[in-house]
Design an enzyme around this catalytic site. Structure first.
Site, PDB file in Angstrom:
ATOM      1  N   HIS A  85       0.846  -1.199   0.000  1.00 26.66           N
ATOM      2  CA  HIS A  85       0.000   0.000   0.000  1.00 26.66           C
ATOM      3  C   HIS A  85       0.876   1.243   0.000  1.00 26.66           C
ATOM      4  CE1 HIS A  85      -3.586   2.399   0.683  1.00 26.66           C
ATOM      5  NE2 HIS A  85      -2.808   3.146   1.462  1.00 26.66           N
ATOM      6  N   ASP A 130     -15.056   3.596   7.465  1.00 29.43           N
ATOM      7  CA  ASP A 130     -14.022   4.438   6.852  1.00 29.43           C
ATOM      8  C   ASP A 130     -14.589   5.242   5.692  1.00 29.43           C
ATOM      9  OD1 ASP A 130     -11.303   5.390   6.208  1.00 29.43           O
ATOM     10  OD2 ASP A 130     -11.672   4.249   4.383  1.00 29.43           O
ATOM     11  N   LYS A 155      -8.818  -0.906   6.173  1.00 25.44           N
ATOM     12  CA  LYS A 155      -9.092  -1.520   4.864  1.00 25.44           C
ATOM     13  C   LYS A 155      -8.098  -2.650   4.580  1.00 25.44           C
ATOM     14  CE  LYS A 155      -9.064   2.641   3.234  1.00 25.44           C
ATOM     15  NZ  LYS A 155      -9.142   3.945   2.647  1.00 25.44           N
ATOM     16  N   ARG A 162     -14.106  13.675   6.720  1.00 29.22           N
ATOM     17  CA  ARG A 162     -12.778  14.303   6.901  1.00 29.22           C
ATOM     18  C   ARG A 162     -12.439  15.198   5.718  1.00 29.22           C
ATOM     19  NH1 ARG A 162      -9.106   9.481   7.014  1.00 29.22           N
ATOM     20  NH2 ARG A 162      -7.447  11.012   7.056  1.00 29.22           N
ATOM     21  N   SER A 220      -7.707   4.770   8.786  1.00 27.68           N
ATOM     22  CA  SER A 220      -8.345   4.656   7.483  1.00 27.68           C
ATOM     23  C   SER A 220      -7.624   3.615   6.617  1.00 27.68           C
ATOM     24  CB  SER A 220      -8.319   6.042   6.819  1.00 27.68           C
ATOM     25  OG  SER A 220      -8.680   5.974   5.484  1.00 27.68           O
TER      26      SER A 220
HETATM   27  N1  URA Z   1      -5.461   6.959   2.081  1.00 27.88           N
HETATM   28  C1  URA Z   1      -6.510   6.450   2.797  1.00 27.88           C
HETATM   29  O1  URA Z   1      -7.068   5.415   2.468  1.00 27.88           O
HETATM   30  N2  URA Z   1      -6.906   7.129   3.887  1.00 27.88           N
HETATM   31  C2  URA Z   1      -6.312   8.262   4.303  1.00 27.88           C
HETATM   32  O2  URA Z   1      -6.725   8.797   5.304  1.00 27.88           O
HETATM   33  C3  URA Z   1      -5.224   8.791   3.542  1.00 27.88           C
HETATM   34  C4  URA Z   1      -4.814   8.104   2.433  1.00 27.88           C
END
Ligand code: URA
Length: 439
Positions: A82, A161, A187, A168, A183
């Site tokens: 990621h 999220d 995931k 946000r 966040s």
């Molecule tokens: N990517 C995400 O999935 N969440 C964030 O808060 C910032 C980058």
């Protein structure tokens, strides 16, 4: 327990309990707590932070707001990568087939472009027909069959999220380490992985531009991953200039084709092999990271990674014709060069400005429901450290929006600095961190 008391506690810098954090996350998800109270709570977290325990509870609450995928029936150590977001960052699309060709199962749930950064899903969707909307049962089937599946966040993965992120985005609370950690990791922990390689970006085009804050973010991400039972490592990498030459969805897929055929730009391939090498190592296909990097390079040289990519695209219902014949893809209506106004050496190409320019040309979204133009974007002809003559082409822009051309060229001209002196060498990969870096 009331939302008011919990907001007050965080406003006053107090540590929240697991129950209080769950109360807020669950209350927002099931709509028993209104957005105005959750906004206020998010701002209190933004201003006063969270400690390791609170971040872990926050991530777990988001993770368990939805389905947690179990891939234990699939053999092998499942590994994903990621990135915290960058410009020209198409590494996921190159390394997923490489790692899968090396025998590492790759469950990959990716995101869309965010602000000035591009998103893997938008890039994949520029391949005609490519599907990213499989449900979890189909996702599992495809991983079993192909060793890899590239999809988007489903409605069942971390729904908290999805809601919190949207809030946000409009309450100036995106750039907060605990909120980013919760966040991203909710995931990633939900997708069925055993191990995770993180690419934490720092520099102009990163969400965490400051080096020390990016290190802090990397350490917190590792801590949450390890606490969630997943082996987690991170590389801190340079996002000052765009990665590779292409910025924009189809333009980046075209560059991925070059990379998988062994003709990729040096910076992009260096980062890809490093991150993919770590996946192959964590996936227990090699004993060391260095051996993992060698295997990653071999998968490209042997043509196995390119073959795997074609198989993935075919399985996910995309057209392989355009991959074999990229010259047949529709062209942008307008193509304009950015010309060097002086001779010298390229000192800087500001990736934030390039990313924002690509968005204006149609490669990203300004409003959340904007449609992406897959043909739009920018191709660099020079990188930092290259010499340039006055009048030479520095970049080419591609767009269907004629009204944007002049302002984008003006912006890009300011993004490039040409100097009489050659800039000193800059590192692409600053640092490797794992759980031993936390003490
Ligand atoms: N990517 C995400 O999935 N969440 C964030 O808060 C910032 C980058």
């Amino acid at each position: 327990m009331t939302a008011y008391e919990i907001i007050t506690a965080k406003r006053d810098g107090k540590e929240l309990t697991k129950d209080q954090i769950e109360f807020m996350v669950n209350g927002f998800t099931d709509e028993s707590i209104p957005a105005y109270q959750v906004s206020s709570w998010l701002m209190a977290i933004f201003l006063n932070g969270m400690n390791h325990e609170e971040m872990h509870f926050y991530t777990q609450a988001m993770l368990h707001s939805g389905e947690v995928v179990d891939l234990s029936e699939i053999a092998g150590v499942k590994v994903d990568k990621h990135s915290t977001g960058g410009v020209g960052d198409k590494v996921s699309i190159i390394l997923a087939p490489i790692a899968a060709a090396a025998g590492v199962p790759v469950p990959m749930i990716s995101g869309r472009g965010l602000g000035h950064t591009g998103g893997t899903l938008d890039k994949l969707e520029s391949i005609p027909g490519f599907r990213i909307d499989y449900d979890i049962a189909e996702y599992k089937e495809i991983i079993k069959e192909m060793g890899v599946c590239l999809i988007g966040q489903t409605s069942t993965i971390a729904p908290a999220d999805k809601k919190l992120y949207a809030l946000r985005d409009v309450t100036a609370t995106v750039q907060s380490i605990p909120l980013i950690c919760g966040s991203i990791m909710s995931k990633k922990l939900a997708e069925g992985i055993d191990a995770l390689v993180l690419d934490v970006k720092t520099g102009h085009g990163a969400f965490m531009q400051d080096y020390n804050k990016a290190i802090d973010l990397a350490k917190n991400l590792i801590n949450i991953g390890e606490k969630g039972g997943k082996k987690t490592v991170a590389f801190l990498t340079n996002m000052d200039e765009p990665l590779g030459f292409a910025v924009g969805n189809w333009l980046e897929i075209k560059e991925c084709i070059d990379c998988l055929k062994g003709k990729g730009p040096a910076d992009l391939m260096e980062l890809t092999h490093q991150l993919c090498g770590a996946m192959i190592w964590l996936g227990e296909e090699t004993k060391t990271l260095e051996e993992g990097i060698e295997v990653s390079k071999r998968m490209v040289q042997s043509g196995k990674a390119w073959k795997k990519f074609l198989e993935i695209v075919e399985r996910q219902e995309g057209s392989t014709d355009v991959l074999h014949h990229p010259e047949t893809y529709p062209k942008a209506k307008y193509t304009k060069p950015l010309i060097a106004q002086s001779a010298g050496c390229i000192k800087e190409i500001n990736s934030l400005e390039v990313g924002l320019s690509a968005v204006s040309l149609g490669a990203g979204r300004i409003q959340w429901d904007d449609k992406i133009d897959p043909k739009a974007g920018i191709v660099l002809h020079k990188k930092v450290g290259d010499e340039v003559l006055e009048g030479e082409e520095l970049m080419t822009i591609f767009t269907d929006k004629p009204g944007e051309i002049d302002s984008v060229l003006e912006r890009l001209e300011k993004a490039v600095q040409i100097s009489n002196e050659r800039p000193g060498p800059k590192k692409l990969i600053y640092k490797f961190l794992d759980k031993s870096s936390l003490s």
